[in-house]
Design a protein around this motif. Sequence first.
Motif, short mmCIF file in Angstrom:
data_model
loop_
_atom_site.label_atom_id
_atom_site.label_comp_id
_atom_site.label_asym_id
_atom_site.label_seq_id
_atom_site.Cartn_x
_atom_site.Cartn_y
_atom_site.Cartn_z
N VAL A 1 120.92 108.61 193.26
CA VAL A 1 120.05 109.33 194.13
C VAL A 1 118.88 108.76 194.85
CG1 VAL A 1 118.38 111.48 193.78
CG2 VAL A 1 120.48 111.36 192.37
N GLU A 2 118.27 107.77 194.39
CA GLU A 2 117.26 107.07 195.14
C GLU A 2 117.10 105.64 194.36
OE1 GLU A 2 112.66 107.85 196.16
OE2 GLU A 2 113.43 108.33 194.13
N LYS A 3 116.73 104.57 195.42
CA LYS A 3 116.43 103.25 195.13
C LYS A 3 114.89 103.12 195.67
CE LYS A 3 117.37 99.91 197.88
NZ LYS A 3 116.15 99.36 198.52
N LYS A 4 113.85 102.65 194.71
CA LYS A 4 112.61 102.58 195.51
C LYS A 4 112.13 101.15 194.82
CE LYS A 4 110.08 105.84 192.52
NZ LYS A 4 109.23 106.92 192.65
N ALA A 5 111.15 100.56 195.60
CA ALA A 5 110.62 99.43 194.95
C ALA A 5 109.30 99.96 194.23
CB ALA A 5 110.21 98.34 196.00
N GLU A 6 109.08 99.69 193.00
CA GLU A 6 107.82 99.94 192.15
C GLU A 6 107.19 99.02 191.54
OE1 GLU A 6 107.77 103.36 188.86
OE2 GLU A 6 107.85 104.33 190.72
N GLY A 7 106.31 98.41 192.01
CA GLY A 7 105.54 97.22 191.48
C GLY A 7 106.51 95.92 191.43
N ASP A 8 106.87 95.26 190.54
CA ASP A 8 107.44 94.31 190.32
C ASP A 8 109.15 94.70 189.97
OD1 ASP A 8 105.52 92.38 190.72
OD2 ASP A 8 105.24 92.10 188.52
N ASN A 9 109.45 96.01 190.08
CA ASN A 9 110.63 96.39 189.77
C ASN A 9 111.38 97.21 190.80
OD1 ASN A 9 111.17 95.50 186.96
ND2 ASN A 9 109.38 97.09 186.43
N TYR A 10 112.67 97.46 190.93
CA TYR A 10 113.36 98.46 191.76
C TYR A 10 113.44 99.42 190.60
CZ TYR A 10 114.09 95.72 195.58
OH TYR A 10 114.00 94.63 196.71
N LEU A 11 113.48 100.61 190.95
CA LEU A 11 113.70 102.07 189.85
C LEU A 11 114.83 102.58 190.72
CD1 LEU A 11 113.01 103.61 187.53
CD2 LEU A 11 111.50 104.81 189.09
N ILE A 12 116.02 102.56 190.05
CA ILE A 12 117.06 103.48 190.62
C ILE A 12 117.24 104.79 189.94
CG2 ILE A 12 119.58 103.55 190.53
CD1 ILE A 12 119.52 100.62 190.63
N THR A 13 117.28 105.78 190.55
CA THR A 13 117.32 107.21 190.08
C THR A 13 118.78 107.69 190.32
OG1 THR A 13 115.14 107.65 190.49
CG2 THR A 13 116.27 109.67 189.91
#
Length: 94
Positions: free
Chosen positions: A46-58
């Motif tokens: 659904v989504e990939k986004k950079a969040e701080g020191d991580n990538y968050l994949i939804t």
Amino acid sequence: MQLKDALFNWLQIQVVWDKRPSDRSAKETVHFFEEMLREDHQVTIVEKKAEGDNYLITYEQAGEPSQIAFPRDQADKLLNDIINEPKYNQSFGD
């Protein structure tokens, strides 16, 4: 391939394709992993986004929403290796 590994592999090559949009091999590999995720795990990203020191994949798996985080430095390693290897560091219009 385990779901977590498939997601991480997709993420690594997606990071490459994001930075090198005319890299046909990266594009084809992204599509390969998306197909694997769909067929083997019933997953759609659904989504990939950079969040701080991580990538968050939804993502959704069999209709159920879920998320997973991966360290950015690990996910960016493939891109950095490509950039630092002269034989692969060709101009892709980036």
